[in-house]
Design a protein around this motif. Structure first.
Motif, PDB file in Angstrom:
ATOM      1  N   TYR A 129       0.838  -1.211   0.000  1.00 26.64           N
ATOM      2  CA  TYR A 129       0.000   0.000   0.000  1.00 26.64           C
ATOM      3  C   TYR A 129       0.869   1.257   0.000  1.00 26.64           C
ATOM      4  O   TYR A 129       0.649   2.181  -0.794  1.00 26.64           O
ATOM      5  CB  TYR A 129      -0.926  -0.002   1.224  1.00 26.64           C
ATOM      6  N   CYS A 133       0.715   3.547  -3.223  1.00 25.16           N
ATOM      7  CA  CYS A 133      -0.125   4.732  -2.980  1.00 25.16           C
ATOM      8  C   CYS A 133       0.674   5.947  -2.518  1.00 25.16           C
ATOM      9  O   CYS A 133       0.232   7.082  -2.702  1.00 25.16           O
ATOM     10  CB  CYS A 133      -1.215   4.403  -1.965  1.00 25.16           C
ATOM     11  N   ASN A 134       1.819   5.709  -1.874  1.00 25.64           N
ATOM     12  CA  ASN A 134       2.665   6.820  -1.414  1.00 25.64           C
ATOM     13  C   ASN A 134       4.125   6.564  -1.778  1.00 25.64           C
ATOM     14  O   ASN A 134       4.988   6.464  -0.889  1.00 25.64           O
ATOM     15  CB  ASN A 134       2.534   7.001   0.111  1.00 25.64           C
ATOM     16  N   LYS A 226      -7.550   0.470  -1.558  1.00 23.98           N
ATOM     17  CA  LYS A 226      -6.835   1.698  -1.911  1.00 23.98           C
ATOM     18  C   LYS A 226      -5.811   1.440  -3.013  1.00 23.98           C
ATOM     19  O   LYS A 226      -5.611   2.269  -3.907  1.00 23.98           O
ATOM     20  CB  LYS A 226      -6.155   2.283  -0.668  1.00 23.98           C
ATOM     21  N   ILE A 227      -5.160   0.279  -2.956  1.00 24.25           N
ATOM     22  CA  ILE A 227      -4.181  -0.079  -3.992  1.00 24.25           C
ATOM     23  C   ILE A 227      -4.857  -0.179  -5.356  1.00 24.25           C
ATOM     24  O   ILE A 227      -4.362   0.364  -6.351  1.00 24.25           O
ATOM     25  CB  ILE A 227      -3.481  -1.403  -3.621  1.00 24.25           C
ATOM     26  N   THR A 230      -5.796   3.170  -6.706  1.00 25.11           N
ATOM     27  CA  THR A 230      -4.603   3.881  -7.187  1.00 25.11           C
ATOM     28  C   THR A 230      -4.121   3.323  -8.512  1.00 25.11           C
ATOM     29  O   THR A 230      -3.756   4.065  -9.424  1.00 25.11           O
ATOM     30  CB  THR A 230      -3.476   3.789  -6.138  1.00 25.11           C
ATOM     31  N   SER A 233      -6.151   4.409 -11.437  1.00 32.34           N
ATOM     32  CA  SER A 233      -6.005   5.822 -11.773  1.00 32.34           C
ATOM     33  C   SER A 233      -4.667   6.144 -12.443  1.00 32.34           C
ATOM     34  O   SER A 233      -4.434   7.290 -12.845  1.00 32.34           O
ATOM     35  CB  SER A 233      -6.148   6.686 -10.513  1.00 32.34           C
ATOM     36  N   LEU A 234      -3.779   5.115 -12.572  1.00 27.91           N
ATOM     37  CA  LEU A 234      -2.497   5.339 -13.245  1.00 27.91           C
ATOM     38  C   LEU A 234      -2.733   5.630 -14.725  1.00 27.91           C
ATOM     39  O   LEU A 234      -3.605   5.022 -15.348  1.00 27.91           O
ATOM     40  CB  LEU A 234      -1.585   4.125 -13.084  1.00 27.91           C
ATOM     41  N   ARG A 240       0.021   0.338 -14.824  1.00 26.51           N
ATOM     42  CA  ARG A 240      -1.000  -0.456 -14.118  1.00 26.51           C
ATOM     43  C   ARG A 240      -0.593  -1.921 -14.038  1.00 26.51           C
ATOM     44  O   ARG A 240      -0.746  -2.554 -12.992  1.00 26.51           O
ATOM     45  CB  ARG A 240      -2.351  -0.318 -14.831  1.00 26.51           C
TER      46      ARG A 240
END
Length: 314
Positions: A129, A133-134, A226-227, A230, A233-234, A240
């Motif tokens: 994650y 995500c970060n 959440k992964i 994300t 949305s790439l 992706r």
């Protein structure tokens, strides 16, 4: 050697030795099963040991993801060694007797390592994650100190609860029979042998299962929701695909382990059948440790590259 079924005389006495029936209902397959389980055990030991070696030796694998993978492989070796050697001993000697203390010890270590696996899988999902995500904060958040703390926490956090649960179960009187219709000392078949009302103990098992199975699984689901958001949305398909490839292996192991464990420990005692329990137990005690090296190596280009380098050196 044929084991004798024993009944305690009253509720104030209890049997001193159990008999693990295991696969005794398949008398014509004893030799075949012993060969198959021996091959499986050696494969698990060698495959997971190889994963540990390459993650330690290859500079390209000196990352948090592979640090946790090495921990997971070590765990799988310990986890399968709690059950399979006893299965092999019973198949080789046909001596299926196990003392009360040995049975309690096996259950305790099995539960401890099972709890560790649940937490470690949750930690690995958190690592993915943060990485996806970060990514800019990943080196700062998942530094070496944090990785060690998360790994140690996974290994030791279940110790007091699982020791307490084992003590609680083996403080019961066992007067129904001494025959355990399973291939190791697991909670459901042991509770079936207890005298009197075990509803309080069943509630305790559900509570512990919720803590050590359901809670980590919910954390994994939260991380992966959440992964996935994300990843979708790439901007590029290549990005992706790369992001998904780093998670798919872990997700497959999660489904195999948590799926079978959840059905085993979170369904009512009345719905338990010996055949179903054995089949489900095979998944989270043997199949997952067996598939772990193959899943992570075949779906990870870094691991494949490290294996090639190791083989070329040899």
């Amino acid at each position: 050697m044929k084991q004798e079924e024993i009944y305690a005389k009253d509720n104030d006495s209890t049997v001193k030795q159990f008999v693990l029936l295991g696969f005794s209902d398949l008398p014509n397959l004893q030799e075949l099963l012993s060969v198959v389980f021996t091959i499986i055990y050696l494969t698990i030991l060698s495959g997971n040991s190889l994963m540990i070696v390459i993650t330690m030796l290859d500079p390209a694998l000196q990352k948090p993801m592979y640090f946790f993978l090495a921990n997971f492989s070590s765990l799988e070796i310990c986890y399968v060694s709690v059950t399979l050697p006893r299965v092999l001993f019973n198949l080789w000697t046909q001596d299926r007797g196990i003392s009360l203390l040995d049975c309690a010890t096996q259950m305790c270590f099995f539960l401890l390592l099972g709890a560790t696996e649940c937490f470690l899988l949750a930690v690995m999902s958190y690592d993915r994650y943060v990485a996806i995500c970060n990514p800019l904060h990943y080196p700062l958040v998942m530094n070496h100190k944090m990785c060690v703390q998360l790994a140690v926490g996974s290994w030791v956090s279940g110790i007091p609860v699982q020791i307490g649960q084992t003590w609680q179960i083996f403080s019961l009187h066992f007067c129904n029979s001494n025959l355990i219709n399973h291939f190791f000392c697991d909670i459901p078949p042991i509770l079936k042998l207890a005298c009197g009302d075990t509803s309080v103990h069943e509630v305790s098992v559900y509570a512990v299962a919720m803590l050590f199975v359901a809670v980590p699984f919910m954390l994994i689901l939260a991380s992966y929701s959440k992964i996935i958001f994300t990843i979708l949305s790439l901007p590029t398909a290549t990005g992706r695909a790369k992001a998904f490839s780093t998670c798919s292996s872990h997700l497959l192991v999660v489904v195999l382990f948590f799926g079978s464990a959840t059905i085993t420990y979170l369904r009512p005692k009345s719905n338990h059948s010996a055949g179903t329990d054995k089949l489900l137990s095979l998944f989270y005690t043997i199949v997952t440790p067996l598939l772990n090296p193959m899943i992570y190596s075949l779906r990870n280009k870094d691991v494949i590259a490290a294996l090639r380098k190791l083989l070329l050196k040899k």
